[in-house]
Design an enzyme around this catalytic site. Structure first.
Site, PDB file in Angstrom:
ATOM      1  N   CYS A  90      -1.016   5.862  -2.829  1.00 24.29           N
ATOM      2  CA  CYS A  90      -2.241   5.074  -2.697  1.00 24.29           C
ATOM      3  C   CYS A  90      -3.274   5.815  -1.847  1.00 24.29           C
ATOM      4  O   CYS A  90      -3.881   6.762  -2.325  1.00 24.29           O
ATOM      5  CB  CYS A  90      -1.896   3.689  -2.152  1.00 24.29           C
ATOM      6  SG  CYS A  90      -3.179   2.481  -2.514  1.00 24.29           S
TER       7      CYS A  90
ATOM      8  N   HIS B  25       2.144   1.938  -5.823  1.00 23.70           N
ATOM      9  CA  HIS B  25       3.196   2.088  -4.809  1.00 23.70           C
ATOM     10  C   HIS B  25       4.558   2.100  -5.497  1.00 23.70           C
ATOM     11  O   HIS B  25       5.165   1.031  -5.668  1.00 23.70           O
ATOM     12  CB  HIS B  25       3.138   0.913  -3.826  1.00 23.70           C
ATOM     13  CG  HIS B  25       1.918   0.919  -2.969  1.00 23.70           C
ATOM     14  ND1 HIS B  25       1.913   1.442  -1.699  1.00 23.70           N
ATOM     15  CD2 HIS B  25       0.660   0.506  -3.215  1.00 23.70           C
ATOM     16  CE1 HIS B  25       0.707   1.327  -1.185  1.00 23.70           C
ATOM     17  NE2 HIS B  25      -0.083   0.766  -2.088  1.00 23.70           N
TER      18      HIS B  25
ATOM     19  N   GLU C  41       7.319   2.840  -4.380  1.00 21.51           N
ATOM     20  CA  GLU C  41       8.401   2.386  -3.488  1.00 21.51           C
ATOM     21  C   GLU C  41       8.715   0.897  -3.685  1.00 21.51           C
ATOM     22  O   GLU C  41       9.815   0.444  -3.377  1.00 21.51           O
ATOM     23  CB  GLU C  41       8.042   2.668  -2.020  1.00 21.51           C
ATOM     24  CG  GLU C  41       6.950   1.793  -1.397  1.00 21.51           C
ATOM     25  CD  GLU C  41       5.535   2.286  -1.671  1.00 21.51           C
ATOM     26  OE1 GLU C  41       5.352   3.080  -2.622  1.00 21.51           O
ATOM     27  OE2 GLU C  41       4.611   1.873  -0.946  1.00 21.51           O
TER      28      GLU C  41
HETATM   29  N1  GLN Z   1      -7.461   1.804   1.675  1.00 17.35           N
HETATM   30  C1  GLN Z   1      -7.240   2.281   0.341  1.00 17.35           C
HETATM   31  C2  GLN Z   1      -7.808   1.334  -0.705  1.00 17.35           C
HETATM   32  O1  GLN Z   1      -8.050   0.188  -0.426  1.00 17.35           O
HETATM   33  C3  GLN Z   1      -5.778   2.514   0.097  1.00 17.35           C
HETATM   34  C4  GLN Z   1      -4.948   1.282   0.139  1.00 17.35           C
HETATM   35  C5  GLN Z   1      -3.463   1.549   0.238  1.00 17.35           C
HETATM   36  O2  GLN Z   1      -3.043   2.643   0.634  1.00 17.35           O
HETATM   37  N2  GLN Z   1      -2.642   0.562  -0.028  1.00 17.35           N
HETATM   38  O3  GLN Z   1      -8.007   1.716  -1.823  1.00 17.35           O
END
Ligand code: GLN
Length: 517
Positions: A369, A492, A494
């Site tokens: 992310c 994600h 994970e």
């Molecule tokens: N802050 C980033 C976004 O909102 C990444 C979010 C995250 O890593 N879950 O896109």
């Protein structure tokens, strides 16, 4: 008819109620019984999305996008199934519904009360969610005696008048001068009984096995038979607990009380094999998780577990180190690097520095992310020499906004449950490293973000060698280095890793990073 098991925590928090509930899920489902968990949380947040990972641990995201707490990750990892948002009932959700109903006029002429209105709502949810199951396992968040969970416990007392409900008390035997003490368990059991509830199974956390006479004493004071009192030891791996309880015969105790019959003989072969791999691995690797919430490793619980799953599957000892992105030195001692997700400016430059080092040294790298977004920022800055390239999350005025807010996010002002959440299916391009990893061209992973790689720059970034290997419509979902040593995912991975079915991306990372012991 659905049977219900209600797990109550007593004395104090932190005894591993979530792992106990998860273990019971596995023990039941391994016998072909249809079972799901339901968790009550007394806090007035509608969901966990607005909580701080420092204090509360990670926010886990379900397939349908519901933001829940870490326990749900364990339920899914043990059970091997994806849950829905129905599995979570919070104080916030209940009161929101009750007040909406009241305003609509559903209770005209009545005064709206905890009993029966709140408790009825809880029971209604429990019965609806439990429909069609053999056993619904209900974990009551918090500890007996808390104000926050009292109306949930009251609702369960009422439920026990209508349905087959078994109450299980998780308790703790503190050790004083080498001796296990039973008094707190006696008292907390009395407290539960004062609610009109009688636990019929007690599970004891303790630093060593309680003696026969200690069990007998607890039995005498609680009216729970010695054969219904179980020992919950400290285990090296949380995945040992189902087997530990299985051996003590906990299924039989539950089954007898609820009149349950197993639908098939349990098969623990694969589970045991994976535990054996954890116990005596053939390979080893050191993995750094670089993030800014490292003081509370629970903030990265799923990333850690996904590494454990991959390690068990690949017979690899995975030594995990949480590295603070604000103060790291070099990556030399690590074989693989994970740049974790996150929000807010703090620690960003440290993460970018770590990505540069990993890329230049060819260390296997997984960006998750925010980690993926920063892989693109780093590439733009250091390979394409776009000075000051950034995400507009951190520098709204950058000349090269290679990461920008998702168009549909621009008009959103409310913070609760408004991110791009839950599963989206990405289309993976054939011939890419990612395709090779998943061996599929359509894969669903879970999301939680507001920003994306700015589509405007994709062409130029690709011309310089970076490859975008997956998309959802025109949103870039994955990026990879031409070296084949770095992958970034907007999702994600994970969150979908299970003990018996590890995430493919984590398997890739561990395989790339491991060596013979
Ligand atoms: N802050 C980033 C976004 O909102 C990444 C979010 C995250 O890593 N879950 O896109």
């Amino acid at each position: 008819m659905t049977k219900y098991v209600v797990v109550l925590g007593s004395i104090m928090s932190g005894l591993g109620k979530g792992i106990l509930t998860s273990s019971l899920l596995k023990i039941l489902s391994n016998r072909g019984l249809k079972t799901l968990p339901l968790k009550f949380d007394g806090y007035l947040n509608v969901d966990c999305g607005t909580m701080n990972p420092y204090r509360h641990g990670e926010v886990f995201v379900l397939k349908d996008g519901t933001e829940v707490d870490m326990d749900f990750g364990n339920y899914e990892r043990f059970l091997g199934k994806d849950l829905t948002g129905e599995s979570s009932l919070t104080g916030g959700k209940i009161f929101k519904t009750i007040i909406e109903k009241e305003r609509r006029g559903d209770f005209l002429g009545e005064d709206v009360q905890f009993i029966p209105h709140v408790t009825d709502l809880i029971k209604e949810h429990v019965k609806k969610y439990g429909k069609g199951l053999d056993v619904l396992l209900i974990e009551v968040g918090g500890t007996v005696g808390d104000i926050e969970n009292s109306y949930f416990i009251e609702a369960m007392r009422q439920l026990s008048l209508e349905e087959d409900v078994l109450f299980l008390q998780l308790s703790y035997l503190p050790e004083v001068n080498g001796e296990l003490k039973t008094k707190p368990t006696q008292h907390s059991n009395k407290l539960i009984q004062s609610y009109g509830i009688k636990p019929s199974i007690i599970v004891l956390r303790a630093s060593k096995p309680p003696s026969k006479s200690q069990i007998e004493k607890i039995s005498l004071y609680t009216n729970v038979k010695p054969s219904d009192i179980f020992y919950d030891p400290k285990v090296k791996s949380i995945y040992e607990l189902p087997l530990v309880l299985e051996k003590q015969g906990i299924f039989k105790a539950i089954a007898q009380k609820l009149g349950l019959k197993e639908r098939k003989k349990p098969n623990w072969e694969r589970w045991k094999k994976l535990l054996k791999n954890l116990e005596s691995p053939k390979y080893k690797t050191n993995i750094a998780i670089i993030g800014k919430y490292v003081e509370n490793p629970d903030a990265y619980a799923s990333v850690k577990e996904a590494l454990v799953h991959a390690g068990a599957w690949l017979s690899t000892e995975v030594n995990i180190e949480f590295v603070d992105s604000e103060s790291y030195g070099t990556l030399d001692k690590y074989d693989g690097i994970i740049i974790a997700g996150g929000f807010g400016k703090r620690g960003i430059e440290g993460k970018i520095k770590a990505i540069k080092e990993a890329r230049e040294k060819g260390k296997p790298l997984l960006g998750i992310c925010l980690g993926m977004q920063l892989m693109v920022v780093e590439w733009a800055r250091n390979v394409l020499k776009w000075r000051g390239a950034h995400s507009t999350e951190f520098n709204p005025k950058t000349k090269y906004p290679v990461v920008d807010i998702l168009p549909e996010q621009k008009s959103i002002v409310k913070k609760g449950a408004t991110m791009r959440l839950g599963e989206y299916v990405m289309e993976i391009k054939k011939g890419t490293l990612l395709y090779n990893i998943y061996k599929k061209d359509r894969v669903g992973e879970r999301h939680r973000h507001r920003y994306e790689i700015n589509p405007k720059y994709i062409k130029e970034l690709e011309k310089s060698g970076l490859r975008f290997s997956a998309f959802y419509k025109d949103i870039p979902e994955a990026v990879e280095y031409p070296s084949g040593k770095g992958i970034g995912l907007q999702a994600h991975p994970e969150l979908t890793s299970k003990f018996e079915k590890p995430s493919k991306v984590f398997l890739w990372l561990v395989k790339e990073a491991r060596s013979k012991k």
